[in-house]
Design a protein around this motif. Structure first.
Motif, PDB file in Angstrom:
ATOM      1  N   THR A  22       0.795  -1.227   0.000  1.00  0.00           N
ATOM      2  CA  THR A  22       0.000   0.000   0.000  1.00  0.00           C
ATOM      3  C   THR A  22       0.833   1.284   0.000  1.00  0.00           C
ATOM      4  OG1 THR A  22      -1.854  -1.128   1.082  1.00  0.00           O
ATOM      5  CG2 THR A  22      -1.784   1.282   1.250  1.00  0.00           C
ATOM      6  N   PRO A  23       1.877   1.414   0.823  1.00  0.00           N
ATOM      7  CA  PRO A  23       2.630   2.683   0.811  1.00  0.00           C
ATOM      8  C   PRO A  23       3.260   3.022  -0.532  1.00  0.00           C
ATOM      9  CG  PRO A  23       3.149   1.415   2.780  1.00  0.00           C
ATOM     10  CD  PRO A  23       2.349   0.519   1.888  1.00  0.00           C
TER      11      PRO A  23
ATOM     12  N   SER B 106      -4.262   5.658   6.463  1.00  0.00           N
ATOM     13  CA  SER B 106      -3.792   5.892   5.097  1.00  0.00           C
ATOM     14  C   SER B 106      -4.660   6.917   4.371  1.00  0.00           C
ATOM     15  CB  SER B 106      -3.781   4.574   4.313  1.00  0.00           C
ATOM     16  OG  SER B 106      -2.877   3.647   4.870  1.00  0.00           O
TER      17      SER B 106
ATOM     18  N   TYR C 179       0.627   7.912   1.257  1.00  0.00           N
ATOM     19  CA  TYR C 179       0.571   6.752   2.152  1.00  0.00           C
ATOM     20  C   TYR C 179       1.927   6.516   2.810  1.00  0.00           C
ATOM     21  CZ  TYR C 179      -3.816   5.520  -0.261  1.00  0.00           C
ATOM     22  OH  TYR C 179      -5.078   5.509  -0.788  1.00  0.00           O
TER      23      TYR C 179
ATOM     24  N   TRP D  47       2.806   6.725   7.019  1.00  0.00           N
ATOM     25  CA  TRP D  47       3.220   5.538   7.763  1.00  0.00           C
ATOM     26  C   TRP D  47       4.695   5.548   8.168  1.00  0.00           C
ATOM     27  CZ3 TRP D  47       0.392   2.008  10.135  1.00  0.00           C
ATOM     28  CH2 TRP D  47      -0.936   1.858   9.761  1.00  0.00           C
TER      29      TRP D  47
END
Length: 327
Positions: free
Chosen positions: A205-206, A269, A212, A216
């Motif tokens: 995801t990042p 996120s 994102y 994080w």
């Protein structure tokens, strides 16, 4: 926004386990076993789907622009999901009315198939939303197939496995004997697979959006979000300890905790966006007068739904044995 998020989370954790039960349903061999499995969710499955109606209807009223963008971008998987839920619901009730074994078998196949299709479509829609929806001039600017990517297929698989874990953990709580033994074995396998898929999706995801990555891994934000993965590990420990020690409720509560923490991670996120990467909560919100009116209704409606749901679970508490049930 908080109330909409709560409604979506309530749907995921409540309807998630009965979809999981539906996906496990075809693997039970005898008619008697399948009847018991269905009776564990028969009194509550339709009430669980109330939260989907509340979340979807609330999104239309409170964030109409977000509703328009999400429906336009994800029309195909969401329509498939809704049709599968309808077909599954019809099959759920009709299997109890079938007069022949062949008729019941066909409805049984429909319950399992509808559960798989609806769950996979939910996961694909989630993945497509996480990877971002292209917006230009406050309208959807992407293509018809933008929702279908390797990442969305991965999230579809992750939701299928995760809901199956919830279903197995629910059957541990509600059944006994051979049915419970099979549920323990299933929960052990699906629990490991769920954690692996949570890890893969979380690492992927990042890299979908620099925002994102910033939320994080930037300093000092990483200090604020670090408790989430640590709590995931604690929930995983509780899950496998509960399975190992054959606790009835602990695996289910631990599996729910994994989903709640994953949802919290999703919120970290997304915030402050409601449709990433370009539409924020404030930009998508309806006029203040509309929000105030709807908030007044929600303050009354949501507690009523919670009370009804809690009452239904209390009335139908305990183990389900052969020959028992409300049908």
């Amino acid at each position: 926004a908080g109330l909409i998020a709560f409604s979506v989370l309530a749907y995921v954790v409540l309807d998630g386990f009965d979809l999981g039960v539906g996906m496990l349903f075809p693997f039970y061999r005898t008619k008697e076993e399948r009847d018991v499995v269905m009776k564990t969710v028969a009194p509550i499955w339709d009430g669980n789907e109330t939260w989907l109606v509340l979340g979807g209807g609330g999104l239309l009223d409170v964030f109409p622009m977000a509703y328009s963008l999400v429906l336009t971008a994800l029309y195909a998987p969401l329509i498939v999901m809704l049709l599968a839920l309808v077909f599954r619901g019809v099959a759920f009730e009709f299997r109890f009315k079938a007069q022949t074994d062949r008729g019941k078998l066909l409805w049984d196949i429909a319950v399992g198939g509808g559960s798989y299709v609806a769950t996979f479509a939910q996961g694909i829609a989630l993945g497509a939303l996480v990877q971002g929806i292209e917006v230009a001039n406050r309208a959807y600017a992407g293509g018809w197939w933008d929702w279908l990517t390797p990442f969305s297929l991965l999230t579809g698989l992750a939701v299928v496995v995760g809901y199956t874990l919830l279903g197995a953990a629910w059957l541990i709580w509600k059944t006994e004997g051979g049915l419970q033994d099979y549920a323990y074995r299933t929960a052990r396998v699906t629990g490991g697979a769920t954690l692996a898929l949570i890890g893969v999706v979380s690492l992927w995801t990042p890299f979908l959006d620099p925002a994102y990555m910033q939320r994080w891994f930037a300093w000092p934000a990483i200090l604020l979000v670090m408790p989430v993965p640590l709590l995931v590990l604690a929930a995983a420990y509780g899950l496998f300890k509960g399975i190992e020690r054959r606790r009835d409720a602990q695996p289910f509560l631990s599996a729910l905790a994994l989903f709640v923490l994953s949802f919290v991670g999703l919120g970290i996120s997304f915030y402050p966006h409601i449709v990433p990467p370009g539409l924020t909560i404030r930009e998508a919100a309806a006029p203040d007068n509309s929000l105030a009116f709807l908030l007044a209704g929600a303050i009354v409606l949501i507690p009523v739904i919670l009370i009804y749901t809690a009452h239904a679970y209390w009335v139908f508490r305990g183990k389900i044995g052969s020959g028992e049930g409300y049908h």
